[in-house]
Structure formats: C-alpha cells, structure tokens
Scaffold this active site. Structure first.
Site, PDB file in Angstrom:
ATOM      1  CG  ASP A 324      -2.238   0.724   0.977  1.00  0.00           C
ATOM      2  OD1 ASP A 324      -2.283   1.566   0.060  1.00  0.00           O
ATOM      3  OD2 ASP A 324      -3.211   0.457   1.694  1.00  0.00           O
ATOM      4  CD  GLU A 524      -6.579   5.498   2.793  1.00  0.00           C
ATOM      5  OE1 GLU A 524      -5.596   5.286   3.513  1.00  0.00           O
ATOM      6  OE2 GLU A 524      -6.537   5.461   1.558  1.00  0.00           O
TER       7      GLU A 524
END
Length: 838
Positions: A324, A524
């Site tokens: 990621d 997020e």
C-alpha cells in the site's frame, strides 16, 4: 485513541476451528510458527501452465538485475514522466485518490487513454532500459471508476453489505471493469474485504459487514465480476485484474485506529479477518495488497510469516503481493526509500509513489550485496510476469487499441446506472416507521431539507472524484442525480409538489418534511473518531428535526453515513428513519422506495438489513456473536412496509460516557506516532529528520534535560515569521478530552525573550486554527515551567476538535530562544489553566 475494548470471536467459528484439530488461541505473534494448520490451501481452478512457466524462466535468465527491480516498483503518475517509464521500465504504476492525467480533475476519458498508451509504449521501448515488458496501470476503483468524471458511482460497500445480494455485487464489479477498461487501465485495487470490528474506524464504509459471512461471499462475487470466472471469460478483453485487500486484519485494529495494531489471536485472525481471502482467492484473484496495520506490533508489510508462510506457501497464492501507499516505510528500521525487510518478508511490488528513485537504487544495491537474496527477487518477478501473462498483457493490443478503449458511452451508461439504482434501493435500511408513515403518497406536498438533500458529493462520500470526496459540486457528477432531484421528479409526475429548503424554511405548511443529513465525506484515517455520537457538541441537524416535530409536521429522516452512529436523539425526533449509507451518484433511486406509485400501490419495498449492529451508546461498539451483545438494533434488522414499528420516541438521549482517558502524549523524550515535527519559515516547511535541523528563520536541536536527548532547543532568529509544530497526515478526534476538561500541557523554558508575541496554536486544516500569545505567561528566569491551556479555549476560537491535524505549534516573528520537553493532551486535570483565553 485510548478507549479500551473487549474482543470476542464468534463461538461457532472458534468451535469449528478447535474441532478441526487447530490449537487454542495464542496471545502473541511469537507463538504463531506452529499455527499454519489453521490456514486452508485454496483451490482456484487455475491450472498450472508449464509452457508459461518455462517462458517466464527463460525471460528471467535474460533480465538484468535493474530490469527485475524495476518490475518490483510502482510509482504514481504525479511523480513520474513518460521518459522515466522509458528509462526504467517500471512493472506497474498507479494513480492515487484524487490524481488525474495532466493533474486535471476534469480530465476526459480520452486523456486517461492517452496517458495509458504513452506509458505502455514507453514500457515496451527497449532503447534505454533494454526491456520490452509491458507495464500495468492500477487504480482505486472502489465503488465504480470513482476517479473519472461521469463514471457510475455505486453505493459504498457498507450499503452493499446491507443489500446482501452476491449476484448484484458481481454485476456491479463487471460494470466497474468495463468502465475502467474504457480508460485503458488494466488493474483495480478492489475488493476491500475488511471485517470491521470497531465502527470508529475511518474506513468502516469500505467494509461490507462486521461479520465475515457476507464478506466471504461478496469477495468471490466481486473478483468474478472484475476478472471473469476462472472457467469462463477469465481476464478477457472486458475484465481487469483484481486485488483483494488489505492483508491482513485491517478491520480489527485496537480502537478502530487506522493503520493501527490488531491483537487478535491467530485463530481469530483467520476466522474473522481472513474469510474474504478464502472467498476472493478461491475465485482466482491475482493480486493481494498488504495492509498498513500491524499484527501484535509487527507491520504486515514486513511480516514474513503472514505474507510468505501463510499466504503464499500454505494458502498456495501464486499471484503477487503489492504494497500500500509507502506502507513499506512503516516497517521497523525502514524508510520510504529503503526497506529490504519488505522484500524479504514477501512483498513483491513496492507501492512507492514519490521516493521510487532512491528505493530503486537501494534495492539494486541490497540485491547485489545479498541482503535480499536473488532467489527472492526472482520469485517476485516470476509472480509479476505470471499475472501479466495470465492477463494477456504480452498479447493484447496497446491500451488505445483494446476493444473497449475510448468507448466513452460505456462510462456512466444507462445500463450501469440501472444496476447502481437497484443497489441503492436494496441497500436502504428502514429503522423506524411510526404509524406506517412510509411509503408516502407521491401526490403529497413535500418539503425537502438538510444539507445532504441536493448534494451528490455528500451522498457519494469519500473516494468520489477526489480522495476525500471533498471539494466537489453536483456538476462534477454529470449524469448523476441528487436525492432531492429524485423526490421532485416522483411527486411532480404524480401531481404533488416538492420544495427544497436546506434550512427548513417554508411559507405553505408541507404535509411531510424529508430531512437529509449525515456525515460529511472522508477517507481512511481522516474518518477516525473516538466516539460514535453524531454531531457531538454541535446538534444543528437535531435542531432542524425538532423544528418540524414541534410544528407537528411528520418527519422522514434520511441518514447519510459511512457507519452506524449513536443517533438516539435524532431517532426520537423522527417519525420515520432510514439509513441510506453512501448511495453514490444515483440518489434519485431513493424516491423509488419512499413513495408509492400514483395508484397507491407499493413501488419498491425496503430490502436492506443491517450488516453492522446499530450502537446502543456512543462508546461501546458491539458486534454480532459477541459474548455481551445488546445493541440498539441487532445485526440483520431492517423493517419492511408490512412490519410493525419497533423504536419509540423514548430512547435515552444522554449517556454516561465511561471511557478511561489517559494522557495523550505528543512528545516525551521522542515525538510520538503518528505525529512528525515540522519546521516552517515563511512559505517553506521541512520535516525534522535528525537531531539538528534548520530552515530559514528557525532551527531546532536535541539536548539532555533529564535523560539523553529528551528535550528540544528551538531558536527563532526574528528575520521572518517562523514556527515549529507537530503534524500528522490524518486528524485526531480530541472531543473526549474537551468533555473531560482537557488541557494542552507543555513544559517550556525561556532562554532568550523577545518583544514580539510568541504564539501557541492548534490547527484543524486550512484556515482552521486557534492561537494565543503566551508571552505574559512565560517566566524569564531561565527555569522550566509547565503551561496548561484549556482545550475549550481553542474550541472557542473555532478549532474543530474532531479534526485536529496540528495539536501543537509555536510561532513568532521575534528573536525567541526557547526549550521544550514534554507535550501532552491531558484529561480530568486539577491544574488551572496557565493561559487566559483571549
């Protein structure tokens, strides 16, 4: 976040695990080496191709080390050029959220195809790097092709979980694949298969459920929709490579802390958090994304046991593992530009958006020195080439010449929007319906109020054109529709009337008020909260609901949210209450369910059922099958028009909040995660990365106060406005500290005073700051003192304490020399504030 939680596993799952001969739960990651029998070997139906494997082996023999390392690096389009691709031949590249060709938010589909074509041609041009291996473009198409203006935006995963329709999910994924293929892109970073155990997590809406049951089925369906079924049109011209993410345990971190620590036992890790991988890998998913989170303190990007021993060896995954966004840089001992540990743990592709050049150099050197064995490099590249060959990238035409490329009529097509409308209708969950208020007659006079009523961006949430889903207007969603637009069309066609008033003003008394309200978009960690109470400290939406209730006007509440929230007061003020989650671009489909047909018959009944338990208070987050389970509304709840109402108007609106707040230490000996120390001088800023740093008018260095390097000496030279602050990429929610009489506490010593003000500040984003001149509060004796500043002072100056990016800042334009030691946010303190609010 420091609120304590208890965690329990589904008893049925644990019984199944133990009866199959697996060991009892372990409490530490050090106990896991003998646990691999927990993990199944996945059968995908993809047969090994000896000819393909030989071709890959032959290619490896002819590749230089530099060519191999290039396959393992994935830069971001804002930070590479076509010439960079020609020079290095990267194996893949990505566009991050809110990143567009030519850095143009309104880039056309043709612009996306043009960039894909240019990057592809550069990758197969061997004039500089000697390589003709085609590159891959990866994108976060998480609820449709959400980065592209005009794309169909489906409901976010939390709403799809409420629909509980795997066949529909496969249709959504197939439509997404087609729209992605139009822009020349090969690879989608979806599905997210997190099983969310704490709804305070900012990515809750990316999860389908708090229970793995739906997640497992959905993961298989979405992989089939994206890639095609293994025994049918697997990775055909209308399919893309999928990514099951984030491996592993991202939905189970302590306190729902994004990128935090999962402390589940290995049995729990499998039974709760790995079921989406069982489903997705069984359907043939070709890539897996490593997670930001830790497991028992070890970052997954550097966890060889999980990435290699479990995923690749035991489960038999033969695709590749991609990292990621700079996730490798969070591994202990690593940085964004240097992390051999990740490759050795089993990471095959580094997502290195910005620091790819030094990373490339370091990986080459580490492979040459043997720090990363050549066998590990060869394994990673073999996996990458295997996926590319399965996807036909060596045989397909270039992106601009593929069958769907440039067919812009596919993006946002009526067929795709019809699928999205079905998903919206099936995702709605009816929580309350007094006296069968719903469904409404379309011939009625309706007032539509609330900030979300005519706001496609708000109803779409994060990952909608921009990363956070902010900064958008309705014009950024051509072809989409707002909730109000659908209501207006429905009632006017039947002879009724609909008036929009965000503030709820009206001249002619309406028959019913439909109020659309809820969370503003986030993505997020920006969505992390420490408490599930809706609009805590600012009950403006509740005031609007009560305005109608006090006037005797029936109220239908449509609640936009990325998670269940504690809304007892709002429920009490509503006659009907619908959780509409984040429905995406097709807001008009909501009216199909709210209103009857013109002849009085039901058009569409409610089908949605809660895949997340609805909280009974704002503190305790309960999940299905927990040992103690008493939510307000349980998993699986959802009324239909034939059901009797359950919720009355007497829900408790005040709750005893029982969290135990420890001091939130910002700096003690060292800067505490997730904050970084930043210098600012004029328009320049610089992150402090060593014991001594300077920038323009400010400098800082470590020194010993009581133990080694436990204090910082800050020197301002007075030549420009300058400052030093603590900052984080994601905000912290400090409202619990305000509610507990919290203070910002700082140990400080004046070494040289100036006549100019010395400001202390707290920041909550652009143009959001509160600050105070602390000059009069400072002793000039050169002795240490402790300053305490009430957090309420910052709130009174307009600081949004739910969204604090900078918890501490000192700034001045004067020649101040000061030293600081401990910095903390304290709670329940008996200390009086040292600084007067002014």
């Amino acid at each position: 976040m420091i609120i304590k939680r208890t965690f329990s596993i589904t008893a049925l799952m644990l019984a199944a695990i133990t009866s199959s001969g697996c060991s009892q739960p372990s409490n530490s990651a050090s106990d896991v080496t003998s646990q691999k029998e927990i993990w199944p070997t996945i059968e995908t139906g993809i047969k090994s191709d000896a000819q393909m494997e030989q071709k890959i082996a032959d290619m490896l023999k002819n590749m230089t080390l530099e060519q191999k390392i290039a396959q393992m690096i994935q830069p971001e389009i804002r930070n590479i050029t076509v010439e960079d691709m020609r020079k290095y031949g990267f194996g893949s590249y990505l566009n991050g959220g809110g990143s567009f060709p030519n850095n143009n938010k309104h880039a056309t589909p043709e612009d996306w195809v043009d960039l894909a074509e240019e990057m592809y041609q550069a990758s197969i041009d061997d004039s500089l790097d000697g390589s003709t291996i085609p590159t891959m473009w990866g994108t976060d198409a998480v609820h449709g092709h959400n980065n592209v203006i005009g794309a169909t935006l489906f409901p976010h995963n939390i709403g799809l979980g409420a629909a509980n329709n795997p066949a529909l999910i496969e249709k959504i994924a197939a439509a997404t694949a087609r729209e992605v293929m139009v822009t020349g892109i090969d690879w989608v970073f979806a599905p997210t298969v997190a099983v969310v155990r704490d709804d305070r997590w900012g990515r809750t809406y990316e999860g389908y459920s708090e229970d793995p049951e739906i997640v497992k089925a959905y993961s298989a369906s979405i992989v089939k929709g994206l890639q095609g079924a293994v025994d049918e049109d697997f990775l055909s011209d209308t399919r893309v490579v999928s990514t099951v993410k984030h491996f592993l345990g991202d939905g189970g971190t302590v306190n729902g802390d994004d990128q935090g620590n999962n402390i589940a036992s290995e049995e729990e890790l499998f039974a709760l958090h790995a079921q989406g991988y069982v489903g997705g890998l069984s359907a043939g998913a070709q890539t897996v994304m490593a997670s930001f989170n830790s497991w028992h303190g070890d970052k997954i990007h550097g966890n060889k046991y999980l990435l290699t021993d479990v995923l690749k060896e035991k489960m038999g995954f033969d695709g590749f593992v991609v990292g990621d966004w700079n996730g490798h840089g969070q591994v202990k001992g690593c940085s964004n530009s240097n992390c051999a540990q990740a490759a050795n743990a089993g990471l095959d592709v580094y997502m290195a958006p910005d620091e790819w050049k030094p990373l490339f150099s370091n990986l080459v050197n580490q492979a040459n020195s043997g720090e990363i064995p050549l066998s590990r490099i060869n394994d990673a590249v073999t996996r990458i080439l295997r996926v590319k060959m399965r996807a036909g990238l060596f045989d397909k035409p270039s992106p601009a010449k593929r069958p769907l490329s440039g067919k812009t009529e596919i993006i946002g097509s009526s067929d795709h929007r019809a699928v999205a409308k079905q998903a919206v209708r099936e995702s709605l969950v009816l929580l309350k319906n007094k006296q069968q208020l719903l469904p409404l007659s379309p011939k009625t006079n309706v007032l539509v109020a609330g900030i979300g009523a005519d706001n496609i961006g708000m109803q779409s949430g994060g990952w909608s054109v921009t990363w956070q889903g902010t900064g958008n207007t309705n014009s950024d969603f051509p072809g989409g529709s707002s909730i109000y637009a659908g209501i207006k069309d429905t009632v006017e066609q039947a002879g009724g009337s609909a008036m929009l008033s965000v503030e709820g003003e009206y001249k002619a008394r309406p028959d019913v008020a439909i109020v659309v309200f809820g969370e503003q978009p986030y993505a997020e960690g920006n969505g992390d909260v420490d408490n599930l109470e809706y609009q805590r400290g600012n009950k403006s939406d509740l005031a609007l609901l009560r305005k109608f209730k006090d006037a005797g006007i029936p109220v239908v509440s449509l609640f936009i949210s990325g998670r269940p929230m504690w809304v007892n007061a709002e429920l009490n003020a509503s006659d009907a209450f619908v959780a509409i989650w984040l429905p995406g671009s097709e807001g008009d489909a909501i009216s199909d369910v709210l209103f009857k047909n013109a002849d009085g018959s039901i058009n569409h009944d409610f089908k949605g059922k809660l895949s997340f338990s609805w909280p009974n208070n704002p503190i305790d987050n309960e999940n299905r099958n927990d040992e103690a389970y008493s939510p307000l509304l349980p998993y699986g709840f959802g009324l239909t028009y034939g059901d009797s109402n359950v919720l009355k108007d007497d829900l408790v609106e005040q709750t005893q909040q029982t969290e135990q707040l420890d001091d939130l230490v910002l700096f003690e000996r060292a800067i505490k995660a997730p904050w970084s120390l930043v210098l600012k001088s004029g328009e320049q800023q610089k992150t402090v990365a060593s014991s001594r740093e300077s920038l323009g008018a400010v400098s800082i260095q470590t020194f010993d106060k009581e133990v080694q390097e436990d204090a910082r000496a800050i020197r301002f030279n007075g030549q420009a406005m300058a400052g030093v602050n603590l900052a984080a990429a994601f905000p912290s929610d400090l409202r619990s500290y305000v509610e507990n009489n919290g203070q910002l506490q700082m140990q400080i010593k004046v070494d040289k005073a100036a006549s100019s003000p010395l400001w202390i500040a707290m920041g909550c984003g652009e143009s959001c700051q509160g600050k105070f001149d602390i000059t009069d509060n400072l002793e000039q004796s050169g002795q240490w003192q402790t300053l305490n500043i009430n957090l309420s002072c910052f709130a009174e100056q307009g600081v949004d304490l739910a969204q604090v990016f900078i918890p501490w800042q000192l700034s001045t334009q004067g020649d101040w020399h000061v030293s600081i030691a401990k910095l903390a946010i304290t709670a329940n303190t008996a200390e009086q504030s040292s600084v007067t609010c002014k």
